[in-house]
Motif scaffolding. Structure first.
Motif, PDB file in Angstrom:
ATOM      1  N   LYS A   1       1.091  -1.408   0.167  1.00 19.34           N
ATOM      2  CA  LYS A   1       0.010   0.074  -0.164  1.00 19.34           C
ATOM      3  C   LYS A   1       0.498   1.059   0.053  1.00 19.34           C
ATOM      4  CE  LYS A   1      -4.134  -1.594   2.469  1.00 19.34           C
ATOM      5  NZ  LYS A   1      -4.430  -1.560   3.585  1.00 19.34           N
ATOM      6  N   HIS A   2       1.979   1.290   0.409  1.00 18.10           N
ATOM      7  CA  HIS A   2       2.801   1.991   0.750  1.00 18.10           C
ATOM      8  C   HIS A   2       4.117   2.044   0.052  1.00 18.10           C
ATOM      9  CE1 HIS A   2       0.648   3.388   4.290  1.00 18.10           C
ATOM     10  NE2 HIS A   2       0.375   2.069   4.520  1.00 18.10           N
ATOM     11  N   THR A   3       3.949   1.512  -1.099  1.00 15.35           N
ATOM     12  CA  THR A   3       5.177   1.996  -2.191  1.00 15.35           C
ATOM     13  C   THR A   3       4.280   2.669  -3.360  1.00 15.35           C
ATOM     14  OG1 THR A   3       4.519  -0.620  -3.031  1.00 15.35           O
ATOM     15  CG2 THR A   3       5.943  -0.530  -1.205  1.00 15.35           C
ATOM     16  N   TRP A   4       5.136   2.501  -4.692  1.00 15.79           N
ATOM     17  CA  TRP A   4       5.091   3.219  -5.389  1.00 15.79           C
ATOM     18  C   TRP A   4       4.479   2.410  -6.759  1.00 15.79           C
ATOM     19  CZ3 TRP A   4       6.937   2.780 -11.493  1.00 15.79           C
ATOM     20  CH2 TRP A   4       6.688   4.273 -11.812  1.00 15.79           C
ATOM     21  N   PHE A   5       3.335   2.365  -8.299  1.00 15.18           N
ATOM     22  CA  PHE A   5       1.989   2.143  -8.167  1.00 15.18           C
ATOM     23  C   PHE A   5       3.153   0.834  -8.584  1.00 15.18           C
ATOM     24  CE2 PHE A   5       0.377   0.703 -12.488  1.00 15.18           C
ATOM     25  CZ  PHE A   5      -0.644   0.592 -12.218  1.00 15.18           C
ATOM     26  N   ILE A   6       4.144   0.397  -9.687  1.00 15.43           N
ATOM     27  CA  ILE A   6       4.377  -0.579 -10.437  1.00 15.43           C
ATOM     28  C   ILE A   6       4.773  -2.011  -9.374  1.00 15.43           C
ATOM     29  CG2 ILE A   6       5.590  -2.156 -11.640  1.00 15.43           C
ATOM     30  CD1 ILE A   6       4.804  -0.987 -13.392  1.00 15.43           C
TER      31      ILE A   6
ATOM     32  N   GLN B   1       0.773  -6.481  -3.733  1.00 19.79           N
ATOM     33  CA  GLN B   1      -0.599  -6.727  -4.275  1.00 19.79           C
ATOM     34  C   GLN B   1      -0.724  -8.102  -5.221  1.00 19.79           C
ATOM     35  OE1 GLN B   1      -2.821  -3.366  -4.943  1.00 19.79           O
ATOM     36  NE2 GLN B   1      -2.541  -3.014  -2.287  1.00 19.79           N
ATOM     37  N   ARG B   2      -0.176  -8.168  -6.240  1.00 16.85           N
ATOM     38  CA  ARG B   2      -1.338  -9.070  -6.974  1.00 16.85           C
ATOM     39  C   ARG B   2      -0.354 -10.640  -6.698  1.00 16.85           C
ATOM     40  NH1 ARG B   2       1.712 -11.238 -12.526  1.00 16.85           N
ATOM     41  NH2 ARG B   2      -0.059 -12.901 -13.085  1.00 16.85           N
ATOM     42  N   LYS B   3       1.033 -10.673  -6.013  1.00 11.10           N
ATOM     43  CA  LYS B   3       1.864 -12.025  -5.150  1.00 11.10           C
ATOM     44  C   LYS B   3       0.403 -12.762  -3.590  1.00 11.10           C
ATOM     45  CE  LYS B   3       5.269 -13.697  -3.152  1.00 11.10           C
ATOM     46  NZ  LYS B   3       6.814 -13.884  -2.603  1.00 11.10           N
ATOM     47  N   VAL B   4      -0.056 -11.273  -3.245  1.00  6.68           N
ATOM     48  CA  VAL B   4      -0.818 -11.537  -1.428  1.00  6.68           C
ATOM     49  C   VAL B   4      -2.428 -11.993  -2.649  1.00  6.68           C
ATOM     50  CG1 VAL B   4      -2.534 -10.705  -0.570  1.00  6.68           C
ATOM     51  CG2 VAL B   4       0.122 -10.029  -0.632  1.00  6.68           C
ATOM     52  N   LYS B   5      -2.815 -11.572  -3.516  1.00  3.89           N
ATOM     53  CA  LYS B   5      -4.514 -11.967  -4.676  1.00  3.89           C
ATOM     54  C   LYS B   5      -4.268 -13.163  -4.896  1.00  3.89           C
ATOM     55  CE  LYS B   5      -6.171  -7.575  -5.679  1.00  3.89           C
ATOM     56  NZ  LYS B   5      -6.671  -6.711  -6.281  1.00  3.89           N
ATOM     57  N   GLN B   6      -2.582 -13.457  -5.558  1.00  2.78           N
ATOM     58  CA  GLN B   6      -2.835 -14.654  -5.866  1.00  2.78           C
ATOM     59  C   GLN B   6      -2.961 -15.626  -5.000  1.00  2.78           C
ATOM     60  OE1 GLN B   6       0.782 -14.542  -8.695  1.00  2.78           O
ATOM     61  NE2 GLN B   6      -0.519 -14.351 -10.092  1.00  2.78           N
ATOM     62  N   GLN B   7      -1.998 -15.758  -3.463  1.00  5.59           N
ATOM     63  CA  GLN B   7      -2.526 -16.995  -2.380  1.00  5.59           C
ATOM     64  C   GLN B   7      -3.683 -17.374  -2.233  1.00  5.59           C
ATOM     65  OE1 GLN B   7       0.947 -16.002  -0.175  1.00  5.59           O
ATOM     66  NE2 GLN B   7       2.546 -17.007  -0.821  1.00  5.59           N
ATOM     67  N   LEU B   8      -4.685 -15.716  -2.336  1.00  8.10           N
ATOM     68  CA  LEU B   8      -5.707 -15.331  -0.737  1.00  8.10           C
ATOM     69  C   LEU B   8      -6.366 -16.055  -2.290  1.00  8.10           C
ATOM     70  CD1 LEU B   8      -5.480 -12.050   0.954  1.00  8.10           C
ATOM     71  CD2 LEU B   8      -5.427 -15.261   1.529  1.00  8.10           C
ATOM     72  N   ASN B   9      -6.393 -15.829  -3.400  1.00  5.18           N
ATOM     73  CA  ASN B   9      -7.424 -17.115  -3.824  1.00  5.18           C
ATOM     74  C   ASN B   9      -7.335 -18.229  -4.380  1.00  5.18           C
ATOM     75  OD1 ASN B   9      -8.932 -14.655  -6.155  1.00  5.18           O
ATOM     76  ND2 ASN B   9      -7.527 -13.949  -6.678  1.00  5.18           N
ATOM     77  N   GLY B  10      -6.174 -18.538  -4.190  1.00  4.75           N
ATOM     78  CA  GLY B  10      -6.253 -20.409  -3.605  1.00  4.75           C
ATOM     79  C   GLY B  10      -7.122 -21.176  -2.461  1.00  4.75           C
ATOM     80  N   TYR B  11      -7.877 -20.261  -1.911  1.00  6.96           N
ATOM     81  CA  TYR B  11      -8.337 -20.137  -1.069  1.00  6.96           C
ATOM     82  C   TYR B  11      -9.943 -19.706  -1.087  1.00  6.96           C
ATOM     83  CZ  TYR B  11      -4.432 -21.605   1.730  1.00  6.96           C
ATOM     84  OH  TYR B  11      -3.126 -22.054   2.790  1.00  6.96           O
ATOM     85  N   ALA B  12     -10.162 -19.135  -1.680  1.00  7.05           N
ATOM     86  CA  ALA B  12     -11.247 -18.053  -2.592  1.00  7.05           C
ATOM     87  C   ALA B  12     -12.307 -19.310  -2.938  1.00  7.05           C
ATOM     88  CB  ALA B  12     -11.184 -17.120  -3.227  1.00  7.05           C
ATOM     89  N   LYS B  13     -13.831 -19.060  -3.210  1.00  8.11           N
ATOM     90  CA  LYS B  13     -14.674 -19.980  -3.602  1.00  8.11           C
ATOM     91  C   LYS B  13     -15.053 -19.416  -4.481  1.00  8.11           C
ATOM     92  CE  LYS B  13     -17.193 -22.067   0.417  1.00  8.11           C
ATOM     93  NZ  LYS B  13     -17.850 -22.090   1.444  1.00  8.11           N
ATOM     94  N   SER B  14     -14.729 -17.756  -4.525  1.00 12.88           N
ATOM     95  CA  SER B  14     -14.669 -17.079  -5.872  1.00 12.88           C
ATOM     96  C   SER B  14     -13.852 -16.207  -6.162  1.00 12.88           C
ATOM     97  CB  SER B  14     -16.474 -16.492  -6.257  1.00 12.88           C
ATOM     98  OG  SER B  14     -16.507 -15.717  -5.004  1.00 12.88           O
ATOM     99  N   GLY B  15     -13.498 -15.079  -7.051  1.00 13.46           N
ATOM    100  CA  GLY B  15     -12.474 -14.924  -7.577  1.00 13.46           C
ATOM    101  C   GLY B  15     -12.466 -12.940  -6.253  1.00 13.46           C
TER     102      GLY B  15
END
Length: 189
Positions: free
Chosen positions: A89-94, A100-114
């Motif tokens: 949250k406190h870093t530059w855009f790229i 954030q993509r890395k965290v979302k990918q890991q959490l999506n492994g547990y999600a019932k829907s994206g």
């Protein structure tokens, strides 16, 4: 048995006919005797009510999490993911996008829907943190004394809080019945 019940419910000054009415009420509304013992111990009862409040919150949070995620998410070490998420949250855009993509990918492994939004991830981390805090509180040693009662209401996955509340209400009604004078006792009213 009848004398034991009279002593347990402090019915020594109640006539036998009134005792029979009270016992008939208990026959129609069965309760667990360990719970009766607990109700007549003020300290244990207060501890038990605290346990019930925390257990209810714990089960509600667990249900909220497992509505959108597989139950295995409850056992992950989410602290490192949350740290990475908050750092992003406190870093530059790229770099932010990659973290954030890395965290979302890991959490999506547990999600019932994206996972669709950052707000959803923040909410999940907040719920997981509350879940873990309540779990730690419920595993506190001072609740071990209640296990003989609480285990009676465990149904394999969770505790049946509504059954506990129903039994507590029955005990309260019985106590009130026992404290009424013979002319006041009316089980139909």
């Amino acid at each position: 048995m009848a004398e034991e019940v009279k002593n347990q419910f402090q019915l020594n000054e109640v006539s036998n006919s009134d005792s029979i009415e009270i016992l008939e009420y208990l026959n129609d509304n069965p309760i667990k005797s360990d719970l009766v013992d607990l109700v007549f111990n003020e300290g244990q009862l207060n501890l038990f009510k605290n346990w019930m409040t925390q257990q209810t919150q714990f089960q509600q949070i667990e249900n909220q999490i497992t509505a959108s995620f597989n139950a295995s998410i409850l056992n992950i070490d989410f602290a490192s993911l949350k740290l990475l998420w908050n750092q992003a949250k406190h870093t530059w855009f790229i770099p932010k996008w990659f973290k954030q993509r890395k965290v979302k990918q890991q959490l999506n492994g547990y999600a019932k829907s994206g996972i669709e939004s950052d707000v959803q991830i923040d909410g999940l981390f907040e719920k997981l943190e509350n879940y873990q805090q309540l779990k730690n509180q419920l595993n506190n040693l001072h609740y071990n004394a209640l296990s003989s009662v609480t285990n009676l209401y465990f149904n394999g996955n969770s505790f049946d809080i509504s059954a506990i509340e129903k039994d507590l209400k029955t005990i309260e009604n019985t106590k009130e019945l026992a404290q009424k004078t013979p002319s006041e006792i009316s089980l139909n009213g």
